[in-house]
Enzyme design. Structure first.
Site, PDB file in Angstrom:
ATOM      1  N   ASP A   1       0.879  -1.217   0.184  1.00 22.94           N
ATOM      2  CA  ASP A   1      -0.015  -0.004  -0.047  1.00 22.94           C
ATOM      3  C   ASP A   1       0.787   1.214  -0.018  1.00 22.94           C
ATOM      4  O   ASP A   1       1.841   1.245   0.529  1.00 22.94           O
ATOM      5  CB  ASP A   1      -0.942  -0.035   1.167  1.00 22.94           C
ATOM      6  CG  ASP A   1      -0.480  -0.216   2.342  1.00 22.94           C
ATOM      7  OD1 ASP A   1       0.770  -0.970   2.591  1.00 22.94           O
ATOM      8  OD2 ASP A   1      -1.038   0.128   3.555  1.00 22.94           O
TER       9      ASP A   1
ATOM     10  N   GLU B   1      -0.600  -1.954   5.135  1.00 19.91           N
ATOM     11  CA  GLU B   1       0.093  -2.055   6.340  1.00 19.91           C
ATOM     12  C   GLU B   1       0.073  -0.667   7.191  1.00 19.91           C
ATOM     13  O   GLU B   1       0.422  -0.507   8.385  1.00 19.91           O
ATOM     14  CB  GLU B   1       1.515  -2.275   5.988  1.00 19.91           C
ATOM     15  CG  GLU B   1       2.746  -2.382   7.084  1.00 19.91           C
ATOM     16  CD  GLU B   1       3.054  -1.127   7.680  1.00 19.91           C
ATOM     17  OE1 GLU B   1       3.128  -1.229   9.030  1.00 19.91           O
ATOM     18  OE2 GLU B   1       3.371  -0.104   7.025  1.00 19.91           O
TER      19      GLU B   1
HETATM   20 ZN   LIG Z   1       5.004   3.625   6.443  1.00 19.38          ZN
HETATM   21 ZN   LIG Z   2       6.501   0.974   5.606  1.00 18.60          ZN
END
Ligand SMILES: [Zn+2]
Ligand SMILES: [Zn+2]
Length: 395
Positions: free
Chosen positions: A79, A137
């Site tokens: 991401d 994440e």
């Molecule tokens: Zn980051």
């Molecule tokens: Zn990262």
């Protein structure tokens, strides 16, 4: 076999993927095109099993089968961030306000490179390699790693060890660094509402002053780290927002605040919310007010397994040379959801050097001018594939 030489031979392939992903960054939980590219590339490479949309997310999970039941996993996150890119590079983001400013484009490309090398050497693989391309994440509310673990990503076949890397601009290209034990902190969030009684500013005795109570709360909460936590256990408590009041001549009836807590130790992590609540109860009741307290657990501390980390560091010295594998003297109070995998499976998370002053790749992570030294890409690919290969060959 020379994984570093092999990786350098496919540098154009890795760089091409990285630039393509970099130009079309996607926010957490919406990694649709990225996972499509990952899946298509893995099909071309010829992995043995491929699962798209794993755990009802945008994750892609693949398996390269070797000749035993042992399985090692490698993970990359996919991401990007809501940042407007300012690098001015020809491969800069084409999506306004979205940027790969944390290097997850590089992580994805390096793991695809590793997949290519591991398939090439499949006959010599003494076990299976599971490749985990993880969404989300960066944001705590969609919890990429946690969801994949809950959906069984570490089972079937059961994973015996896991490795991951993160690009790191403060470390020179060609080097990696890690430490056994706690390497990154837990990251939890709390929200507090203080209730009192609103009144005219000239008649404080007629009300209950939530601004005054809030000031005592801020003060006391900061004493938790300095007076209740063992000084040898690192912890951070930050109150990042405080909101209350509309006018200078009114005592408001509520004040709200929110903050974050970081620790390297699960015991301390469990105790801090109890101490916060104790303080809130005492302070608000002393003034006749009341409170609401909401504590949200984020990612746990990232704990590198001691044995696996020692093994991994020694292996990488063989690959990169003794001087290029550094022992991190201090952990960081940042958070990373790779910790969710390490709760269940031993493994190590490495920092991969991508800093190069001449190339201008020393801006920090999450900065609009962040970029990586692409010479680090084959190094990362070699590190991932070599660690998987070596771990499977170890017993
Ligand atoms: Zn980051
Ligand atoms: Zn990262």
């Amino acid at each position: 076999m020379d994984f570093l030489k092999d990786a350098r031979e496919i540098k154009d392939f890795i760089v091409g993927l990285r630039r393509q992903i970099h130009q079309y960054p996607e926010l957490s939980g919406r990694e649709f095109k990225t996972s499509e590219l990952v899946a298509d590339t893995l099909k071309d490479i010829g992995v043995d099993e491929l699962q798209e949309g794993f755990g009802e997310t945008t994750a892609v999970v693949a398996l390269i089968k070797g000749n035993s039941d042992r399985t090692v996993a490698l993970r990359a996150d996919m991401d990007a961030l809501p940042i407007k890119e300012e690098t001015g590079k020809p491969y800069a983001s084409k999506i306004d306000g979205v940027m790969h400013a944390c290097g997850h484009d590089a992580h994805t490309a390096m793991l695809l490179g590793a997949a290519k090398l591991l398939v090439k050497h499949k006959k010599k693989l003494k076990g299976n390699v599971k490749l985990i391309f993880q969404p989300c994440e960066e944001r705590q509310d969609c919890r990429g790693a946690k969801r994949l673990v809950a959906a069984g990503v570490l089972r079937n076949p059961d994973v015996g060890a896991i490795f991951g890397i993160h690009v790191f601009p403060e470390l020179e290209t060609g080097k990696v660094a890690t430490c056994p034990g706690a390497a990154l902190a837990s990251s939890d969030v709390f929200r507090i509402k203080i209730y009192g009684k609103g009144t005219h500013a000239s008649k404080p005795h007629m009300g209950i002053d939530t601004v005054l109570i809030a000031s005592q709360v801020v003060n006391t909460l900061h004493h938790i780290v300095s007076r209740r936590v063992d000084p040898l256990d690192p912890a951070v408590l930050t109150i990042g927002t405080i909101k209350g009041g509309e006018a200078e001549n009114i005592i408001p009836d509520t004040v709200e605040m929110a903050g974050t807590i970081r620790t390297l130790n699960e015991d301390v992590r469990k105790k801090i919310p109890l101490w916060i609540e104790e303080a809130l109860r005492g302070i608000t009741s002393a003034y006749g007010g009341s409170y609401e307290f909401d504590y949200e657990e984020g990612t746990p501390p990232l704990i590198n397994d001691k044995k696996v980390t020692e093994f991994a560091m020694n292996s990488l010295k063989e690959l990169l040379g003794e001087g290029n594998v550094l022992y991190l003297e201090k952990p960081s109070m940042g958070g990373e959801d790779f910790a969710e995998y390490l709760k269940f499976v031993p493994g190590t998370y490495f920092r991969l050097g991508t800093g190069n002053r001449e190339k201008g790749t020393t801006y920090p992570l999450h900065n609009p001018r962040f970029d990586i030294d692409e010479d680090a890409l084959p190094v990362g690919t070699a590190v991932l594939s070599f660690l998987a290969f070596k771990w499977l060959s170890d017993k």
